[in-house]
Scaffold this motif. Structure first.
Motif, PDB file in Angstrom:
ATOM      1  N   ALA A  85    -100.941 -41.876 -25.703  1.00 52.04           N
ATOM      2  CA  ALA A  85    -101.131 -43.126 -26.530  1.00 52.04           C
ATOM      3  C   ALA A  85    -101.324 -42.918 -27.954  1.00 52.04           C
ATOM      4  O   ALA A  85    -102.005 -41.880 -28.386  1.00 52.04           O
ATOM      5  N   ILE A  86    -100.616 -43.849 -28.620  1.00 52.22           N
ATOM      6  CA  ILE A  86    -100.800 -43.858 -29.874  1.00 52.22           C
ATOM      7  C   ILE A  86    -101.857 -44.781 -30.518  1.00 52.22           C
ATOM      8  O   ILE A  86    -101.714 -46.010 -30.056  1.00 52.22           O
ATOM      9  N   LEU A  87    -102.975 -44.281 -30.872  1.00 50.90           N
ATOM     10  CA  LEU A  87    -103.902 -45.430 -31.346  1.00 50.90           C
ATOM     11  C   LEU A  87    -103.810 -45.809 -32.815  1.00 50.90           C
ATOM     12  O   LEU A  87    -103.760 -44.912 -33.715  1.00 50.90           O
ATOM     13  N   SER A  88    -103.752 -46.953 -33.340  1.00 49.36           N
ATOM     14  CA  SER A  88    -103.600 -47.500 -34.676  1.00 49.36           C
ATOM     15  C   SER A  88    -104.365 -48.442 -34.863  1.00 49.36           C
ATOM     16  O   SER A  88    -105.023 -49.237 -34.320  1.00 49.36           O
ATOM     17  N   ALA A  89    -104.787 -48.863 -36.287  1.00 45.66           N
ATOM     18  CA  ALA A  89    -105.408 -49.892 -36.625  1.00 45.66           C
ATOM     19  C   ALA A  89    -104.488 -50.952 -37.089  1.00 45.66           C
ATOM     20  O   ALA A  89    -103.505 -50.539 -37.914  1.00 45.66           O
ATOM     21  N   ASP A  90    -104.726 -52.481 -36.646  1.00 49.22           N
ATOM     22  CA  ASP A  90    -104.010 -53.468 -37.158  1.00 49.22           C
ATOM     23  C   ASP A  90    -104.723 -53.861 -38.252  1.00 49.22           C
ATOM     24  O   ASP A  90    -105.690 -54.618 -38.468  1.00 49.22           O
ATOM     25  N   ASN A  91    -103.873 -53.877 -39.525  1.00 46.27           N
ATOM     26  CA  ASN A  91    -104.342 -54.426 -40.786  1.00 46.27           C
ATOM     27  C   ASN A  91    -104.328 -55.837 -40.931  1.00 46.27           C
ATOM     28  O   ASN A  91    -104.853 -56.234 -41.855  1.00 46.27           O
ATOM     29  N   GLU A  92    -103.726 -56.580 -39.997  1.00 47.23           N
ATOM     30  CA  GLU A  92    -103.906 -57.986 -40.070  1.00 47.23           C
ATOM     31  C   GLU A  92    -104.655 -58.649 -38.855  1.00 47.23           C
ATOM     32  O   GLU A  92    -104.487 -59.586 -38.301  1.00 47.23           O
ATOM     33  N   PHE A  93    -105.868 -57.933 -38.482  1.00 46.65           N
ATOM     34  CA  PHE A  93    -106.714 -58.008 -37.396  1.00 46.65           C
ATOM     35  C   PHE A  93    -107.275 -59.728 -37.616  1.00 46.65           C
ATOM     36  O   PHE A  93    -107.600 -60.510 -36.802  1.00 46.65           O
ATOM     37  N   HIS A  94    -107.161 -59.957 -38.933  1.00 48.73           N
ATOM     38  CA  HIS A  94    -108.029 -60.944 -39.104  1.00 48.73           C
ATOM     39  C   HIS A  94    -107.399 -62.469 -38.935  1.00 48.73           C
ATOM     40  O   HIS A  94    -108.030 -63.275 -38.661  1.00 48.73           O
ATOM     41  N   GLU A  95    -106.225 -62.391 -38.446  1.00 49.47           N
ATOM     42  CA  GLU A  95    -105.431 -63.518 -37.960  1.00 49.47           C
ATOM     43  C   GLU A  95    -106.270 -63.913 -36.402  1.00 49.47           C
ATOM     44  O   GLU A  95    -106.006 -65.111 -36.276  1.00 49.47           O
ATOM     45  N   GLU A  96    -106.636 -62.929 -35.964  1.00 43.51           N
ATOM     46  CA  GLU A  96    -107.444 -63.329 -34.597  1.00 43.51           C
ATOM     47  C   GLU A  96    -108.850 -63.590 -34.743  1.00 43.51           C
ATOM     48  O   GLU A  96    -109.477 -64.204 -33.643  1.00 43.51           O
ATOM     49  N   LEU A  97    -109.497 -63.591 -35.949  1.00 43.93           N
ATOM     50  CA  LEU A  97    -110.884 -63.758 -36.050  1.00 43.93           C
ATOM     51  C   LEU A  97    -111.303 -65.151 -35.549  1.00 43.93           C
ATOM     52  O   LEU A  97    -112.259 -65.259 -35.030  1.00 43.93           O
ATOM     53  N   PRO A  98    -110.603 -66.196 -36.009  1.00 43.62           N
ATOM     54  CA  PRO A  98    -111.182 -67.543 -35.431  1.00 43.62           C
ATOM     55  C   PRO A  98    -111.312 -67.442 -34.155  1.00 43.62           C
ATOM     56  O   PRO A  98    -112.166 -68.282 -33.475  1.00 43.62           O
ATOM     57  N   THR A  99    -110.470 -67.085 -33.184  1.00 41.54           N
ATOM     58  CA  THR A  99    -110.497 -66.899 -31.876  1.00 41.54           C
ATOM     59  C   THR A  99    -111.642 -65.814 -31.237  1.00 41.54           C
ATOM     60  O   THR A  99    -112.550 -66.223 -30.535  1.00 41.54           O
ATOM     61  N   LEU A 100    -111.615 -64.692 -32.117  1.00 47.49           N
ATOM     62  CA  LEU A 100    -112.515 -63.686 -31.395  1.00 47.49           C
ATOM     63  C   LEU A 100    -113.977 -63.738 -32.105  1.00 47.49           C
ATOM     64  O   LEU A 100    -114.939 -63.253 -31.428  1.00 47.49           O
TER      65      LEU A 100
END
Length: 196
Positions: A85-100
């Motif tokens: 498994a390649i584990l990475s950080a999504d630097n555009e995670f903020h797009e999901e914040l209104p839902t999360l």
């Protein structure tokens, strides 16, 4: 002992668990990976941002491409592990914040409108999630072999995109013969804990 968790589970997750360097050829199934994720997704992150992304390397051609980016000492175990498994950080995670994080949907723009702020938050919180992932692998009765000895930029270009930053690569499977080194020392409580 003041821990509530059963001692056998404590051993499975921490005391008896080791980083694995060799594995049997028993496959790791999609069902096992789903069960691991369904457990560890509850681990906390700031604003519930959950920036970790997991790329499973299953095909022989993808494995060959990945091995070329590994440090020499990590190549054989990555080539033979049942799952990588390649584990990475999504630097555009903020797009999901209104839902999360519906309790505070303004967080997306208020705190994470700028890319440097997102990269810093993604790196820290995805690293937390990577630790949860390793413990989840252990909870599934498997061994994890996390590694940072690889060409980060090469892996990013080969498997990810500019919005994802690789953190580590984790070999996963049942431990093989002589899978781990003897337990290394740990710091004592009094060397770590300070009360003020």
């Amino acid at each position: 002992m003041s821990l509530v968790l059963d001692p056998a589970a404590q051993d499975l997750l921490f005391r008896e668990a080791h980083t694995a360097n060799t594995f049997t050829d028993e496959p790791v199934t999609d069902e096992q990976v789903q069960a691991i994720y369904d457990l560890v997704k509850y681990g906390p992150t700031a604003f519930n941002q959950t920036p970790l992304r997991i790329t499973l390397v299953r095909s022989p051609e993808a494995r060959e491409r990945l091995v070329q980016h590994m440090a020499e000492g990590n190549q054989p175990k990555t080539a033979t592990a049942p799952l990588v498994a390649i584990l990475s950080a999504d630097n555009e995670f903020h797009e999901e914040l209104p839902t999360l994080f519906p309790a505070f949907p303004q967080a997306k723009e208020l705190f994470f409108a700028e890319r440097p702020a997102r990269e810093s938050a993604a790196s820290l919180n995805a690293a937390l999630q990577a630790a949860y992932f390793i413990v989840g692998v252990r909870a599934a009765g498997l061994a994890a072999g996390p590694m940072t000895g690889f060409d980060f930029e090469g892996v990013r270009k080969e498997f990810l995109d500019d919005d994802h930053t690789p953190l580590m690569i984790v070999n996963i499977g049942k431990p093989g013969e002589n899978a781990s080194y003897p337990r290394s020392p740990r710091l004592a409580y009094e060397d770590v804990i300070t009360t003020v």
